[in-house]
Design a protein around this motif. Structure first.
Motif, PDB file in Angstrom:
ATOM      1  N   ARG A   5       5.655  12.571  -4.609  1.00  0.00           N
ATOM      2  CA  ARG A   5       4.591  11.583  -4.800  1.00  0.00           C
ATOM      3  C   ARG A   5       3.302  12.014  -4.120  1.00  0.00           C
ATOM      4  N   ALA A   7      -0.051   9.780  -2.453  1.00  0.00           N
ATOM      5  CA  ALA A   7      -0.298   8.374  -2.091  1.00  0.00           C
ATOM      6  C   ALA A   7      -1.661   8.218  -1.422  1.00  0.00           C
ATOM      7  N   GLU A  41      -2.554   3.354  -1.773  1.00  0.00           N
ATOM      8  CA  GLU A  41      -2.251   2.709  -0.493  1.00  0.00           C
ATOM      9  C   GLU A  41      -3.466   1.883  -0.063  1.00  0.00           C
TER      10      GLU A  41
HETATM   11  N1  GLU Z   1      -2.176   7.068   2.339  1.00  0.00           N
HETATM   12  C1  GLU Z   1      -2.046   8.134   3.276  1.00  0.00           C
HETATM   13  C2  GLU Z   1      -3.351   8.909   3.331  1.00  0.00           C
HETATM   14  O1  GLU Z   1      -4.146   8.826   2.412  1.00  0.00           O
HETATM   15  C3  GLU Z   1      -0.950   9.099   2.908  1.00  0.00           C
HETATM   16  C4  GLU Z   1       0.373   8.579   3.244  1.00  0.00           C
HETATM   17  C5  GLU Z   1       1.518   9.561   3.043  1.00  0.00           C
HETATM   18  O2  GLU Z   1       1.385  10.524   2.269  1.00  0.00           O
HETATM   19  O3  GLU Z   1       2.560   9.325   3.630  1.00  0.00           O
HETATM   20  O4  GLU Z   1      -3.576   9.602   4.302  1.00  0.00           O
END
Ligand code: GLU
Length: 299
Positions: A5, A7, A41
């Motif tokens: 994934r 995110a 996120e």
């Molecule tokens: N949302 C987080 C970021 O943009 C990444 C989280 C993850 O990959 O565990 O830094």
């Protein structure tokens, strides 16, 4: 379906470092025959609201590089109940400490993660009732300094002491560590490839995954993009997004070639081209994937 994934947090356009991490996480997943999921996120509503429309840009930029993903894009902001349900079975306690109090009680250097010293772990019910009148409580999980070892594809065995970390902030927002572990678990993520800045979080997250009954995923933390001073790349470093590079006449195919070159991989015009070029080779052993990538302003 087992999956990898990407995110992103939708607080600013993806810069070259984020795009490189996305390309590598896609490559790790697809080369292993796994699914690939995208998750937005967006729990920090204040920061998200300050940057409207960013998630749509991020998806468009990933698609422009040729990344494809399976199923709908999940947004964390619609999943609060899932996080509450998951946390309901954990041993937790209310914490009334301010950031300043935690900073004063800890030895960590400025900017580093400060393990929670356990100040609120043993409050009596009467003390809690008293403190509730002053300020709302964050919720911490009782981990009691357990030591956890995770395996990272590059870093090898990574040992971490798990402190009583925050699950819900004082305003009720689920914390990053809780949301990421619940989502990875529920979405069937078996492979986590992300930036090396999150390597320190892996033991904490692996511990929580186990407590919640999820399999611990495999980890691969790749090198971050940095500027000439060695600081993490940011928008202020110049033309570092697809939009700003395009204004300079650098198209997406050229950006893809530069991302590949930065990781020591065959220079390819698109994600699919890269996947074809590395198929059957031991590409993940290429040292540049794991090292910081210094982005010069003219790049
Ligand atoms: N949302 C987080 C970021 O943009 C990444 C989280 C993850 O990959 O565990 O830094």
């Amino acid at each position: 379906m087992p999956a990898g994934r990407f995110a992103p947090s939708p607080t600013s356009d993806l810069h070259l470092g984020n795009l490189r991490t996305a390309l590598l996480s896609w490559l790790f997943a697809r080369d292993a025959g796994l699914g690939f999921l995208l998750r937005i996120e967006d729990l920090d509503q204040q920061r998200v609201a300050a940057a409207p429309g960013i998630a749509a840009h991020q998806l468009a930029d990933l698609a422009a590089l040729g990344l494809d993903w399976d199923g709908p894009v999940v947004q964390q902001s619609g999943r609060h109940q899932l996080y509450r349900d998951a946390a309901a079975g954990l041993d937790t306690y209310e914490c009334f400490c301010t950031r300043r109090e935690i900073a004063e009680a800890s030895q960590a250097p400025h900017g580093a993660y400060r393990p929670y010293p356990g100040t609120c772990a043993r409050l009596t019910e009467a003390e809690r009732a008293e403190r509730r009148r002053d300020r709302p409580a964050a919720i911490r999980v009782r981990a009691q300094g357990t030591t956890v070892v995770v395996h990272d594809l590059h870093a090898g065995e990574v040992c971490g002491v798990v402190d009583d970390f925050v699950l819900f902030r004082a305003d009720g927002t689920p914390a990053y560590n809780l949301a990421v572990v619940v989502d990875d678990g529920l979405q069937g993520v078996t492979q986590v490839c992300r930036g090396a800045d999150l390597l320190d979080s892996a033991p904490r997250q692996a511990w929580l995954a186990t407590r919640l009954g999820f399999e611990v995923p495999s980890y691969a933390h790749v090198g971050l993009a940095v500027n000439r001073d060695g600081d993490r790349l940011a928008k202020r470093d110049g033309a570092v997004t697809l939009a700003t590079l395009s204004l300079r006449g650098v198209g997406t195919a050229e950006v893809c070639r530069r991302l590949c070159a930065s990781a020591g991989l065959p220079e390819s015009d698109s994600a699919a081209g890269l996947l074809r070029a590395v198929a059957g080779t031991p590409w993940s052993r290429t040292p540049a994937i794991w090292e910081p990538w210094v982005v010069r302003p003219d790049q």
